[in-house]
Design a protein around this motif. Sequence first.
Motif, mmCIF file in Angstrom:
data_model
loop_
_atom_site.group_PDB
_atom_site.id
_atom_site.type_symbol
_atom_site.label_atom_id
_atom_site.label_comp_id
_atom_site.label_asym_id
_atom_site.label_seq_id
_atom_site.Cartn_x
_atom_site.Cartn_y
_atom_site.Cartn_z
ATOM 1 N N GLU A 142 69.900 51.997 76.406
ATOM 2 C CA GLU A 142 69.198 50.754 76.089
ATOM 3 C C GLU A 142 67.724 51.059 75.864
ATOM 4 O O GLU A 142 67.112 51.806 76.649
ATOM 5 C CB GLU A 142 69.343 49.753 77.236
ATOM 6 N N THR A 143 67.132 50.479 74.834
ATOM 7 C CA THR A 143 65.713 50.737 74.560
ATOM 8 C C THR A 143 64.974 49.422 74.320
ATOM 9 O O THR A 143 65.557 48.453 73.848
ATOM 10 C CB THR A 143 65.527 51.635 73.325
ATOM 11 N N ARG A 144 63.704 49.437 74.677
ATOM 12 C CA ARG A 144 62.840 48.268 74.450
ATOM 13 C C ARG A 144 61.988 48.567 73.212
ATOM 14 O O ARG A 144 60.763 48.590 73.268
ATOM 15 C CB ARG A 144 61.983 48.055 75.686
ATOM 16 N N TRP A 145 62.656 48.817 72.093
ATOM 17 C CA TRP A 145 61.935 49.257 70.902
ATOM 18 C C TRP A 145 61.151 48.132 70.244
ATOM 19 O O TRP A 145 60.220 48.369 69.475
ATOM 20 C CB TRP A 145 62.903 49.881 69.900
ATOM 21 N N THR A 146 61.521 46.885 70.531
ATOM 22 C CA THR A 146 60.803 45.774 69.895
ATOM 23 C C THR A 146 59.459 45.505 70.559
ATOM 24 O O THR A 146 58.577 44.916 69.934
ATOM 25 C CB THR A 146 61.643 44.490 69.960
ATOM 26 N N ASN A 147 59.322 45.904 71.809
ATOM 27 C CA ASN A 147 58.058 45.661 72.515
ATOM 28 C C ASN A 147 57.752 46.854 73.415
ATOM 29 O O ASN A 147 57.752 46.740 74.650
ATOM 30 C CB ASN A 147 58.161 44.378 73.345
ATOM 31 N N PRO A 148 57.534 48.008 72.826
ATOM 32 C CA PRO A 148 57.414 49.226 73.647
ATOM 33 C C PRO A 148 56.142 49.252 74.480
ATOM 34 O O PRO A 148 55.092 48.798 74.034
ATOM 35 C CB PRO A 148 57.412 50.333 72.590
ATOM 36 N N GLN A 149 56.281 49.767 75.718
ATOM 37 C CA GLN A 149 55.131 49.934 76.604
ATOM 38 C C GLN A 149 54.651 51.385 76.572
ATOM 39 O O GLN A 149 53.483 51.654 76.814
ATOM 40 C CB GLN A 149 55.518 49.565 78.045
ATOM 41 N N GLY A 150 55.552 52.310 76.327
ATOM 42 C CA GLY A 150 55.207 53.724 76.265
ATOM 43 C C GLY A 150 54.828 54.138 74.857
ATOM 44 O O GLY A 150 54.662 53.292 73.963
ATOM 45 N N SER A 151 54.739 55.437 74.663
ATOM 46 C CA SER A 151 54.275 55.933 73.361
ATOM 47 C C SER A 151 55.417 56.292 72.411
ATOM 48 O O SER A 151 55.214 56.360 71.197
ATOM 49 C CB SER A 151 53.397 57.168 73.574
ATOM 50 N N CYS A 152 56.624 56.504 72.942
ATOM 51 C CA CYS A 152 57.695 57.034 72.094
ATOM 52 C C CYS A 152 58.215 56.037 71.061
ATOM 53 O O CYS A 152 58.761 56.439 70.042
ATOM 54 C CB CYS A 152 58.845 57.526 72.952
ATOM 55 N N PHE A 153 58.088 54.760 71.333
ATOM 56 C CA PHE A 153 58.635 53.778 70.397
ATOM 57 C C PHE A 153 57.538 53.014 69.657
ATOM 58 O O PHE A 153 57.815 52.032 68.988
ATOM 59 C CB PHE A 153 59.555 52.795 71.133
ATOM 60 N N GLN A 154 56.282 53.482 69.843
ATOM 61 C CA GLN A 154 55.211 52.818 69.116
ATOM 62 C C GLN A 154 55.346 53.125 67.625
ATOM 63 O O GLN A 154 55.545 54.273 67.237
ATOM 64 C CB GLN A 154 53.840 53.306 69.607
ATOM 65 N N VAL A 155 55.217 52.100 66.823
ATOM 66 C CA VAL A 155 55.259 52.300 65.381
ATOM 67 C C VAL A 155 53.907 52.827 64.948
ATOM 68 O O VAL A 155 52.867 52.322 65.384
ATOM 69 C CB VAL A 155 55.556 50.963 64.671
ATOM 70 N N SER A 156 53.881 53.863 64.131
ATOM 71 C CA SER A 156 52.609 54.433 63.697
ATOM 72 C C SER A 156 51.839 53.410 62.872
ATOM 73 O O SER A 156 52.417 52.501 62.264
ATOM 74 C CB SER A 156 52.854 55.690 62.863
ATOM 75 N N ALA A 157 50.517 53.579 62.878
ATOM 76 C CA ALA A 157 49.679 52.656 62.116
ATOM 77 C C ALA A 157 50.059 52.689 60.642
ATOM 78 O O ALA A 157 50.109 51.645 59.980
ATOM 79 C CB ALA A 157 48.221 53.039 62.308
ATOM 80 N N ALA A 158 50.332 53.898 60.137
ATOM 81 C CA ALA A 158 50.675 54.026 58.715
ATOM 82 C C ALA A 158 51.923 53.218 58.383
ATOM 83 O O ALA A 158 52.017 52.609 57.313
ATOM 84 C CB ALA A 158 50.889 55.502 58.366
ATOM 85 N N ALA A 159 52.888 53.203 59.337
ATOM 86 C CA ALA A 159 54.117 52.465 59.088
ATOM 87 C C ALA A 159 53.895 50.960 59.200
ATOM 88 O O ALA A 159 54.703 50.172 58.695
ATOM 89 C CB ALA A 159 55.199 52.911 60.069
ATOM 90 N N SER A 160 52.803 50.567 59.884
ATOM 91 C CA SER A 160 52.513 49.138 60.052
ATOM 92 C C SER A 160 51.751 48.562 58.862
ATOM 93 O O SER A 160 51.686 47.349 58.701
ATOM 94 C CB SER A 160 51.679 48.906 61.315
ATOM 95 N N LEU A 161 51.145 49.442 58.066
ATOM 96 C CA LEU A 161 50.318 48.964 56.968
ATOM 97 C C LEU A 161 51.175 48.439 55.823
ATOM 98 O O LEU A 161 52.121 49.088 55.386
ATOM 99 C CB LEU A 161 49.434 50.100 56.436
ATOM 100 N N ILE A 162 50.823 47.258 55.358
ATOM 101 C CA ILE A 162 51.459 46.702 54.160
ATOM 102 C C ILE A 162 50.397 46.679 53.066
ATOM 103 O O ILE A 162 49.291 46.144 53.254
ATOM 104 C CB ILE A 162 52.009 45.285 54.418
ATOM 105 N N PHE A 163 50.728 47.278 51.957
ATOM 106 C CA PHE A 163 49.781 47.525 50.880
ATOM 107 C C PHE A 163 50.094 46.567 49.734
ATOM 108 O O PHE A 163 51.189 46.601 49.172
ATOM 109 C CB PHE A 163 49.979 48.993 50.440
ATOM 110 N N HIS A 164 49.133 45.697 49.392
ATOM 111 C CA HIS A 164 49.385 44.677 48.375
ATOM 112 C C HIS A 164 48.598 44.994 47.101
ATOM 113 O O HIS A 164 47.363 44.963 47.108
ATOM 114 C CB HIS A 164 48.954 43.297 48.892
#
Lengths: 187, 289
Positions: B149-171
């Motif tokens: 089981e993983t808390r990937w939607t709201n991670p507290q640790g570093s392993c499931f953090q989405v990288s900033a690059a993956a968070s960027l939406i380019f319009h």
Amino acid sequence: MIFRNQKGLTLIETILAVAILVIVLPVLILSLIRLNKESAYFNVRQRIDNSLSLILSDLSTELTSAQSVKVSTSTWGINPSIFSFVDKNGAMVTIDCPTATIPLSGGDQIIHRLRLQRGAGETVWLTDFDIDVTNWTAQVVRDSSSDLTGIRLQITLAMANKNNLAFQNADSIIDFTIAVPSSVQEL
Amino acid sequence: MIKRVNNSKGFVLLEALLAVSLALIFLSALGALFFINTAGGSRIHQNNQAGLVAQSGLQVLKTIAFDDLALTSGSHPVFSSPRWTLVSGSEVVNGFTRTVRVKEVQRDADCNIVATGGTADPDSKFIESEVDWNDISGQSHQLLLSSLETRWTNPQGSCFQVSAAASLIFHIEFTYWYGGKQLRELYLENGGSVPFTITAMTLDWDNTNEIQQVFLNSTKLWSSSGPGSPSGTQLSGTRLDVDDYTMNPGDYFEMGKTQFDRSMGGSTLVLSIEFSDGSIFTSDPFIPD
């Protein structure tokens, strides 16, 4: 020189042999009859197990890919429950457990059968005509945030047994919970 | 002289015993077959039931919120409508002993799961459902199912953090050149759940023009006379160390006023953005109108 010494002995031996058979055979035959009945019992039980496994497997597959669970229109926590959800293709699926009259050799028998209706399509029986669903209770499962996280199903399947045959007295009881992903909405 | 001894006393007894023995052997073999069939049927039934009981235990654990899954070395689920909770100790279900467990997950520095020697991942837990039973011959059996089981939607640790690059939406849908030199309607959006910080940019274009300044949300991040480095107008492909700029989740900002020294009409651009977490976003080539 010829000896002929068979006087009375063959008869005693035959009687002995027959006596042994008389003692042993009934035991063996009764054992075989009992084993045969047990075998029939397990065959019946196997059919019930297979039905139960298939129902739970199908429902697990359907629910994990469903669009939503129709909590408001289902009836929960009573036997028989009515359980509705919208499948992955957007069709409304309703599973209920109405009574059905089944003609058996020992006479008609009224049983409950699990029934599935998908959209406007034909209804499909999920259980065989000679299996009585004596309990079909569905309950909503939520987490501590009150989000819908699963469906709890309590199911009892029993073999219809109008003739009261001992080997037909087979049933299977299961308390099974199906976890649903967060993508499944609650309506 | 013919010597004929006809003393069949023993032979007849032997024959009778033989016959009875054979009958016993055949009937016993038949009985054994039935027994094996019955025992096999019983085992199959028990295996089916054990599988369902174990599977249900695992499913129950999946209905409990990740934050409520306390580590346990042996518990059983209890239903209090509409919620399952865990109570210490095993339980007997239809003759099967069921134990559910929640265990910590250890990961190494690369976030790979390791058995020992790692650090506990706050966003992962192993869940287990074990069922034990004895068959009709008294032989003990065990079935163990486990899942992660993983808390990937709201991670507290570093392993499931989405990288900033993956968070960027380019319009780039409405991007155009204003006055031929100034880039307009190029938007950056933080589509993630945590803030990110832009630390550097590299623009590539297909001519010898030079870049004069870079703006984001009306803030000058770099220009030929500062802030940022290097100083002076720059050719295509130069890495621009911009003033760090943080965008919060949901922020949607224009890179307006980003400007070149000569007309850029018809140029093909590629933008690379570096973030403070080390990730890099690189756009597809695009041609502003």
